[in-house]
Design an enzyme around this catalytic site. Structure first.
Site, PDB file in Angstrom:
ATOM      1  CG  ASN A  97      -4.619  11.363  -4.715  1.00  0.00           C
ATOM      2  OD1 ASN A  97      -4.140  11.367  -5.760  1.00  0.00           O
ATOM      3  ND2 ASN A  97      -5.899  10.360  -5.136  1.00  0.00           N
TER       4      ASN A  97
ATOM      5  CG  ASP B 112      -2.134   1.527   1.431  1.00  0.00           C
ATOM      6  OD1 ASP B 112      -2.817   1.097   0.761  1.00  0.00           O
ATOM      7  OD2 ASP B 112      -1.039   2.119   2.008  1.00  0.00           O
TER       8      ASP B 112
ATOM      9  CG  ASP C  90      -5.006   8.952 -11.226  1.00  0.00           C
ATOM     10  OD1 ASP C  90      -5.035   8.248 -10.478  1.00  0.00           O
ATOM     11  OD2 ASP C  90      -5.845   9.355 -12.386  1.00  0.00           O
TER      12      ASP C  90
ATOM     13  CG  HIS D 294      -7.722  12.847  -7.934  1.00  0.00           C
ATOM     14  ND1 HIS D 294      -8.205  11.562  -7.079  1.00  0.00           N
ATOM     15  CD2 HIS D 294      -8.867  13.672  -7.332  1.00  0.00           C
ATOM     16  CE1 HIS D 294      -8.314  11.861  -6.312  1.00  0.00           C
ATOM     17  NE2 HIS D 294      -9.345  13.212  -7.041  1.00  0.00           N
TER      18      HIS D 294
ATOM     19  CD  GLU E  67      -4.742   3.841  -0.990  1.00  0.00           C
ATOM     20  OE1 GLU E  67      -4.861   4.434  -0.073  1.00  0.00           O
ATOM     21  OE2 GLU E  67      -5.916   4.227  -2.270  1.00  0.00           O
TER      22      GLU E  67
END
Length: 332
Positions: free
Chosen positions: A209, A201, A218, A214, A244
């Site tokens: 973020n 993770d 990404d 975003h 994630e």
């Protein structure tokens, strides 16, 4: 015609090609046959996908370049032709030289979207007689039917591949992960060869973020995906687990080996530069990893996932940017 039934019964390319060659060998009393195909339009060469009447060693290294004059000729003349006849029209051709060594007599081009993507080749007949014009017409019809069927089969496989691929990272998706983990768990049950699972993770990803947006988040996930693919072994299965989180299935790997790989992944991501990572609480993009193994920690795929996820939780609870192996105390 029996061949038409075969074409529409299934879309699997290998079965289809095999049926085609068997049909051609039977209908035209050929001693041998080849199905040569490029697979994808951007490939520069064609190779043998199936054969009848040859030893594997005779054809395993056969490659035909799409730039060969033979295929330039077929762009204007798409009809089946004897090798001797096309030799007179084309002249020097490495492809024809290679096919002549295999005693090929008939060539029929496979077209996809007006491009030559393959060849159906027939060797000499059992009874030495020439192919008549009606027979060449019959071969042409079969080739056209196969061209459509192979195109459909290729599209089917591409769609199937997309259904198992995460669109953003190009890794396998959760659906594929579930299927493969169950398969590998069953394989382990049969062979007792070992199986490990790593779940990781991204630490404090929400912070990144929220602050960077975003699109930037990404890009971090895409970069981590690339690092994972570069770091794991060839037969390991990397998937986006969700959000994630990522998962790595390690076939034939014990707990000690899983620990080594998990630590290598952790270090590789920590050492990878990410844009604006200084905004993170510890100044770096890092990951936490948990892992578990069969048979030490679990007996089923579902239990293995639960144990690896439990170990991941402990890694995050104990400060992040670290690796944790599952142990029984975590669930007591």
């Amino acid at each position: 015609m029996r061949l038409q039934t075969t074409v529409y019964e299934g879309l699997r390319i290998k079965r289809l090609i095999n049926s085609v060659l068997l049909t051609l060998v039977g209908q035209f009393s050929a001693k041998s046959a080849l199905f040569i195909y490029s697979g994808r339009r951007n490939e520069k060469r064609m190779e043998v996908k199936n054969s009848k009447g040859f030893y594997q060693r005779e054809i395993e290294d056969l490659r035909l370049e799409k730039s060969d004059p033979l295929f330039t000729y077929f762009k204007t003349k798409s009809y089946p032709i004897t090798l001797n006849a096309v030799q007179k029209k084309v002249g020097k051709s490495q492809a024809l030289t290679l096919l002549r060594k295999l005693n090929i007599e008939i060539l029929s081009p496979i077209f996809l979207k007006r491009q030559v993507e393959g060849l159906i080749c027939l060797g000499p007949r059992v009874k030495r007689r020439k192919h008549s014009e009606p027979e060449l017409e019959h071969i042409s019809i079969i080739t056209n039917i196969i061209a459509i069927a192979v195109h459909n089969a290729t599209l089917y496989e591409q769609v199937e591949e997309l259904s198992y691929t995460d669109g953003m990272t190009a890794l396998h998706n959760y659906r594929y992960f579930e299927l493969r983990l169950k398969e590998e768990a069953l394989r382990h049950k049969r062979t007792r060869s070992g199986l490990s699972l790593i779940i990781l993770d991204v630490d404090n990803f929400k912070n990144y973020n929220d602050r960077m947006g975003h699109p930037a988040g990404d890009e971090v996930l895409r970069k981590i995906a690339r690092v994972l693919k570069e770091t794991v072994r060839e037969n390991d299965i990397v998937a986006r687990y969700g959000g994630e989180e990522f998962a790595i299935i390690l076939p034939n790997e014990d707990k000690k080996g899983a620990h080594v790989l998990a630590e290598r992944i952790r270090a590789a991501i920590e050492e990878t530069p990410f844009e604006h990572e200084e905004l993170q609480p510890n100044g770096k993009i890092t990951v936490s990893l948990g892992f578990a193994s069969l048979p030490e920690d679990a007996e089923t795929a579902e239990d293995l996932t639960y144990k690896a996820d439990t170990a991941l939780y402990q890694a995050k609870e104990n400060g992040r940017n670290r690796v944790k192996a599952f142990n029984i105390e975590m669930v007591q």
